[in-house]
Write an enzyme that holds these catalytic residues in place. Structure first.
Site, PDB file in Angstrom:
ATOM      1  N   LYS A 144       0.846  -1.185   0.000  1.00  0.00           N
ATOM      2  CA  LYS A 144       0.000   0.000   0.000  1.00  0.00           C
ATOM      3  C   LYS A 144       0.889   1.244   0.000  1.00  0.00           C
ATOM      4  O   LYS A 144       2.039   1.134   0.402  1.00  0.00           O
ATOM      5  CB  LYS A 144      -0.955  -0.019   1.189  1.00  0.00           C
ATOM      6  CG  LYS A 144      -0.315   0.411   2.525  1.00  0.00           C
ATOM      7  CD  LYS A 144      -1.335   0.585   3.600  1.00  0.00           C
ATOM      8  CE  LYS A 144      -1.339   2.000   4.099  1.00  0.00           C
ATOM      9  NZ  LYS A 144      -1.941   2.219   5.411  1.00  0.00           N
ATOM     10  N   HIS A 174      -2.305  -5.672   4.989  1.00  0.00           N
ATOM     11  CA  HIS A 174      -1.848  -6.614   6.013  1.00  0.00           C
ATOM     12  C   HIS A 174      -2.920  -6.887   7.062  1.00  0.00           C
ATOM     13  O   HIS A 174      -2.826  -7.864   7.803  1.00  0.00           O
ATOM     14  CB  HIS A 174      -0.529  -6.153   6.651  1.00  0.00           C
ATOM     15  CG  HIS A 174      -0.655  -4.931   7.497  1.00  0.00           C
ATOM     16  ND1 HIS A 174      -0.582  -3.668   6.984  1.00  0.00           N
ATOM     17  CD2 HIS A 174      -0.856  -4.791   8.809  1.00  0.00           C
ATOM     18  CE1 HIS A 174      -0.735  -2.796   7.960  1.00  0.00           C
ATOM     19  NE2 HIS A 174      -0.900  -3.448   9.074  1.00  0.00           N
ATOM     20  N   GLU A 212      -5.054   4.496  16.961  1.00  0.00           N
ATOM     21  CA  GLU A 212      -3.604   4.482  17.171  1.00  0.00           C
ATOM     22  C   GLU A 212      -3.253   5.512  18.220  1.00  0.00           C
ATOM     23  O   GLU A 212      -3.878   6.581  18.280  1.00  0.00           O
ATOM     24  CB  GLU A 212      -2.890   4.799  15.855  1.00  0.00           C
ATOM     25  CG  GLU A 212      -3.134   3.715  14.816  1.00  0.00           C
ATOM     26  CD  GLU A 212      -2.477   4.052  13.493  1.00  0.00           C
ATOM     27  OE1 GLU A 212      -1.245   3.967  13.426  1.00  0.00           O
ATOM     28  OE2 GLU A 212      -3.206   4.397  12.559  1.00  0.00           O
ATOM     29  N   HIS A 236      -8.012  -0.424   5.011  1.00  0.00           N
ATOM     30  CA  HIS A 236      -8.138  -1.351   6.144  1.00  0.00           C
ATOM     31  C   HIS A 236      -9.570  -1.435   6.688  1.00  0.00           C
ATOM     32  O   HIS A 236     -10.126  -2.516   6.851  1.00  0.00           O
ATOM     33  CB  HIS A 236      -7.209  -0.946   7.289  1.00  0.00           C
ATOM     34  CG  HIS A 236      -5.770  -0.851   6.889  1.00  0.00           C
ATOM     35  ND1 HIS A 236      -5.167  -1.780   6.083  1.00  0.00           N
ATOM     36  CD2 HIS A 236      -4.815   0.059   7.176  1.00  0.00           C
ATOM     37  CE1 HIS A 236      -3.899  -1.451   5.905  1.00  0.00           C
ATOM     38  NE2 HIS A 236      -3.668  -0.331   6.554  1.00  0.00           N
ATOM     39  N   LYS A 327      -5.198   9.090  14.932  1.00  0.00           N
ATOM     40  CA  LYS A 327      -3.874   9.115  15.588  1.00  0.00           C
ATOM     41  C   LYS A 327      -4.020   9.751  16.968  1.00  0.00           C
ATOM     42  O   LYS A 327      -4.956  10.531  17.205  1.00  0.00           O
ATOM     43  CB  LYS A 327      -2.905   9.977  14.782  1.00  0.00           C
ATOM     44  CG  LYS A 327      -2.754   9.556  13.339  1.00  0.00           C
ATOM     45  CD  LYS A 327      -1.880   8.356  13.218  1.00  0.00           C
ATOM     46  CE  LYS A 327      -1.738   7.932  11.779  1.00  0.00           C
ATOM     47  NZ  LYS A 327      -1.136   6.602  11.670  1.00  0.00           N
TER      48      LYS A 327
HETATM   49  P1  NAP Z   1      11.817   3.060   2.496  1.00  0.00           P
HETATM   50  O1  NAP Z   1      12.313   2.780   3.865  1.00  0.00           O
HETATM   51  O2  NAP Z   1      11.916   4.455   1.979  1.00  0.00           O
HETATM   52  O3  NAP Z   1      12.617   2.090   1.499  1.00  0.00           O
HETATM   53  C1  NAP Z   1      12.530   2.245   0.124  1.00  0.00           C
HETATM   54  C2  NAP Z   1      13.292   1.130  -0.564  1.00  0.00           C
HETATM   55  O4  NAP Z   1      13.210   1.383  -1.973  1.00  0.00           O
HETATM   56  C3  NAP Z   1      14.772   1.060  -0.212  1.00  0.00           C
HETATM   57  O5  NAP Z   1      15.159  -0.279  -0.122  1.00  0.00           O
HETATM   58  C4  NAP Z   1      15.429   1.728  -1.415  1.00  0.00           C
HETATM   59  O6  NAP Z   1      16.724   1.245  -1.683  1.00  0.00           O
HETATM   60  C5  NAP Z   1      14.521   1.299  -2.520  1.00  0.00           C
HETATM   61  N1  NAP Z   1      14.643   2.206  -3.664  1.00  0.00           N
HETATM   62  C6  NAP Z   1      14.383   3.535  -3.697  1.00  0.00           C
HETATM   63  N2  NAP Z   1      14.634   4.024  -4.930  1.00  0.00           N
HETATM   64  C7  NAP Z   1      15.036   2.982  -5.702  1.00  0.00           C
HETATM   65  C8  NAP Z   1      15.440   2.843  -7.050  1.00  0.00           C
HETATM   66  N3  NAP Z   1      15.467   3.876  -7.883  1.00  0.00           N
HETATM   67  N4  NAP Z   1      15.796   1.619  -7.480  1.00  0.00           N
HETATM   68  C9  NAP Z   1      15.769   0.548  -6.664  1.00  0.00           C
HETATM   69  N5  NAP Z   1      15.411   0.619  -5.359  1.00  0.00           N
HETATM   70  C10 NAP Z   1      15.039   1.814  -4.885  1.00  0.00           C
HETATM   71  O7  NAP Z   1      10.303   2.618   2.316  1.00  0.00           O
HETATM   72  P2  NAP Z   1       9.429   1.639   3.226  1.00  0.00           P
HETATM   73  O8  NAP Z   1       8.967   2.385   4.420  1.00  0.00           O
HETATM   74  O9  NAP Z   1      10.167   0.373   3.434  1.00  0.00           O
HETATM   75  O10 NAP Z   1       8.138   1.419   2.318  1.00  0.00           O
HETATM   76  C11 NAP Z   1       8.152   0.613   1.155  1.00  0.00           C
HETATM   77  C12 NAP Z   1       6.723   0.507   0.623  1.00  0.00           C
HETATM   78  O11 NAP Z   1       5.908  -0.127   1.605  1.00  0.00           O
HETATM   79  C13 NAP Z   1       6.060   1.848   0.313  1.00  0.00           C
HETATM   80  O12 NAP Z   1       5.166   1.689  -0.752  1.00  0.00           O
HETATM   81  C14 NAP Z   1       5.268   2.120   1.591  1.00  0.00           C
HETATM   82  O13 NAP Z   1       4.163   2.963   1.356  1.00  0.00           O
HETATM   83  C15 NAP Z   1       4.821   0.721   1.934  1.00  0.00           C
HETATM   84  N6  NAP Z   1       4.493   0.518   3.355  1.00  0.00           N
HETATM   85  C16 NAP Z   1       5.424   0.782   4.308  1.00  0.00           C
HETATM   86  C17 NAP Z   1       5.111   0.551   5.633  1.00  0.00           C
HETATM   87  C18 NAP Z   1       6.124   0.791   6.729  1.00  0.00           C
HETATM   88  O14 NAP Z   1       5.785   0.545   7.883  1.00  0.00           O
HETATM   89  N7  NAP Z   1       7.325   1.240   6.413  1.00  0.00           N
HETATM   90  C19 NAP Z   1       3.847   0.069   5.999  1.00  0.00           C
HETATM   91  C20 NAP Z   1       2.921  -0.209   4.993  1.00  0.00           C
HETATM   92  C21 NAP Z   1       3.259   0.025   3.674  1.00  0.00           C
HETATM   93  P3  NAP Z   1      18.044   1.938  -1.053  1.00  0.00           P
HETATM   94  O15 NAP Z   1      17.883   1.873   0.430  1.00  0.00           O
HETATM   95  O16 NAP Z   1      19.128   1.048  -1.531  1.00  0.00           O
HETATM   96  O17 NAP Z   1      18.095   3.328  -1.584  1.00  0.00           O
END
Ligand code: NAP
Length: 479
Positions: A144, A174, A212, A236, A327
């Site tokens: 998402k 999830h 939350e 959700h 929140k």
């Molecule tokens: P994040 O911490 O910003 O991580 C982004 C990832 O994307 C990193 O591994 C980064 O690699 C990679 N990336 C960015 N630009 C790239 C490129 N040009 N080529 C290849 N890889 C690239 O994001 P996140 O929080 O994990 O979230 C990921 C997704 O899950 C998003 O859609 C978010 O909305 C969703 N989501 C997240 C959460 C949460 O709790 N975090 C919950 C629900 C949904 P590098 O580190 O190597 O730059």
């Protein structure tokens, strides 16, 4: 005892965004737990894919850090890390794709998990196809948010469907991976006790709460683009509403279940402005307000929303569903509370009786189900009534082996098995946006600011009034 873990077929899982927050906090630990449980073996490979240029060992160190803990066994971790490989590439360029192509194997299940920002979904899908990495049997999982409105969701669907068929696309919510959410279906459709009562003749109303306690501090600017409606209700809470309100599917297959959920979304009536309460949390001496956290003193984005929703169907006519999420509320607590009607005739006149029965399906904390009933207050002194709970907290009633898995663990294994039941289908997501869009557009047109509410409260005054007007009360959050 027969093992409860059913091993999956050998697979290559390509995790895009492998260095990101979600991967580190949820996906790697989830995979590790499934490995420890024996759900997959050394014939499987986990290929981290991200932008950073890292040697395999350095990446493995990152994964080790995300799965290590006081209860984890170093030898098991070392064995797990042998399955972990790493490829650095640019999702929107050409760097690294040839290497990725050389890494994947034939003859095993191939899954691509896109734990990256949605703007990468289309480019990654396209390159997987162009480089021959995507096959007709492979699966693609997307995180998402799936769009910001109907138009952007349609665009994402079109980008994915240009390279993959719908039966290959797994859109994660999830919440659907939570054990109690699946238990709601078992409760309704595997018991004869509840289903005859599951309609407006017997149910007065339903409350769905996802509360939350944390603020949006640190990600306020990002959150301000979405707000509670887009971030929580459209996905959700909508899914919880669907599972509560849907008709029994003819069988437990992914499309039969998703067809019934879609019918619920399509049967939702437009929500009247007077049936919605929006809020933004205030600050106090120790903590900033929503407006401070999002950095825009004029923001009209809601950190809380409550609404009354009607499902136009024979089953639910006259039984409203009240949704609320926000929140900085008093506790982190999510539940579905089904409020049954009071007995039609009270034979105990003049005696204070608790409200009618309430069936509470708790998602967090302490996943479980409670049925609130009315019994005689024990002891002498005549007939007095009191409330008593039939409680099934999973942690108490299940053995260690049966304890609920984290939602991500369950969902990733479903992807490998090819089971889409707990994933949103493209038409479902679009229908949910088609319902949400006019509500959000109405707020933008009115220009009204969400009402303030105190930190640690149950939300703004308007949310309480929304219920009081109907002669009802919200259940206390975290009760
Ligand atoms: P994040 O911490 O910003 O991580 C982004 C990832 O994307 C990193 O591994 C980064 O690699 C990679 N990336 C960015 N630009 C790239 C490129 N040009 N080529 C290849 N890889 C690239 O994001 P996140 O929080 O994990 O979230 C990921 C997704 O899950 C998003 O859609 C978010 O909305 C969703 N989501 C997240 C959460 C949460 O709790 N975090 C919950 C629900 C949904 P590098 O580190 O190597 O730059």
């Amino acid at each position: 005892m027969v093992s409860r873990v059913i091993p999956v077929a050998s697979f290559d899982l390509l995790l895009f965004g492998a260095t990101g927050d979600l991967a580190q906090r949820k996906i790697w630990p989830g995979l590790f737990h499934r490995y420890i449980a024996g759900q997959f073996d050394e014939n499987c490979r986990l290929i981290g894919v991200s932008r950073s240029d890292l040697p395999r060992e350095a990446f493995q160190d990152k994964v080790r850090a995300s799965i290590s803990g006081p209860d984890e066994d170093d030898a098991e971790i070392a064995k797990f890390l042998e399955l972990v490989d790493y490829v650095s590439l640019d999702a929107t360029g050409e760097r690294g794709w040839d290497k990725l192509q050389g890494v994947v194997r034939e003859g095993v299940v191939r899954a691509f998990y896109l734990s990256v920002a949605p703007r990468f979904f289309g480019p990654i899908a396209r390159r997987l196809e162009e480089h021959g990495i995507a096959t007709p049997d492979s699966r693609i999982v997307v995180e998402k948010p799936f769009g910001n409105d109907l138009a952007s969701a349609q665009e994402l669907n079109a980008e994915l469907r240009a390279c993959f068929q719908e039966h290959q696309i797994y859109r994660i919510d999830h919440y659907l991976g939570k054990e109690t959410v699946q238990n709601l279906m078992a409760l309704r459709f595997a018991n004869s006790l509840f289903e005859p009562l599951w309609n407006s003749s017997h149910i007065d109303h339903v409350q769905i709460t996802v509360a939350e306690s944390l603020s949006v501090e640190g990600r306020g600017e990002y959150y301000d683009q979405s707000g509670a409606m887009r971030d929580m209700v459209q996905n959700h809470l909508m899914q919880l509403l669907c599972l509560t309100a849907m008709e029994p599917p003819s069988k437990f297959t992914s499309n039969a279940v998703r067809n019934e959920k879609l019918k619920v979304i399509e049967a939702l009536e437009p929500v009247l402005d007077q049936d919605i309460a929006r809020g933004q949390y205030r600050g106090n001496a120790n903590q900033g307000s929503y407006l401070e956290h999002c950095g825009d003193p004029e923001s009209r984005t809601e950190s809380f929303v409550a609404m009354k929703v009607n499902v136009a169907s024979w089953r639910w006519a006259g039984t409203p569903f009240y949704l609320r999420t926000g929140k900085c509320l008093r506790e982190r607590a999510s539940e579905i509370a089904v409020h049954f009607r009071s007995p039609p005739h009270m034979i105990f006149p003049g005696i204070d009786a608790p409200d009618g029965n309430v069936l509470v399906i708790r998602l967090q904390p302490d996943e479980g189900i409670t049925l609130h009933t009315t019994i005689k207050d024990p002891g002498p002194g005549g007939m007095r009534l009191k409330e008593a709970s039939l409680d099934m907290t999973f942690a108490d009633s299940l053995s260690d082996e049966e304890q609920p898995q984290d939602a991500y663990e369950r969902l990733i294994m479903d992807v490998i098995r090819g089971d889409q039941t707990l994933f949103m289908r493209g038409d479902e997501v679009e229908a949910a946006w088609a319902w949400a869009d006019p509500i959000i557009a109405g707020w933008a047109a009115s220009g009204r600011k969400p009402g303030p509410y105190d930190l640690g409260s149950s939300g703004p005054e308007d949310a309480l009034l929304l219920m009081h007007r109907d002669g009802r009360r919200w259940r206390p959050i975290g009760s």
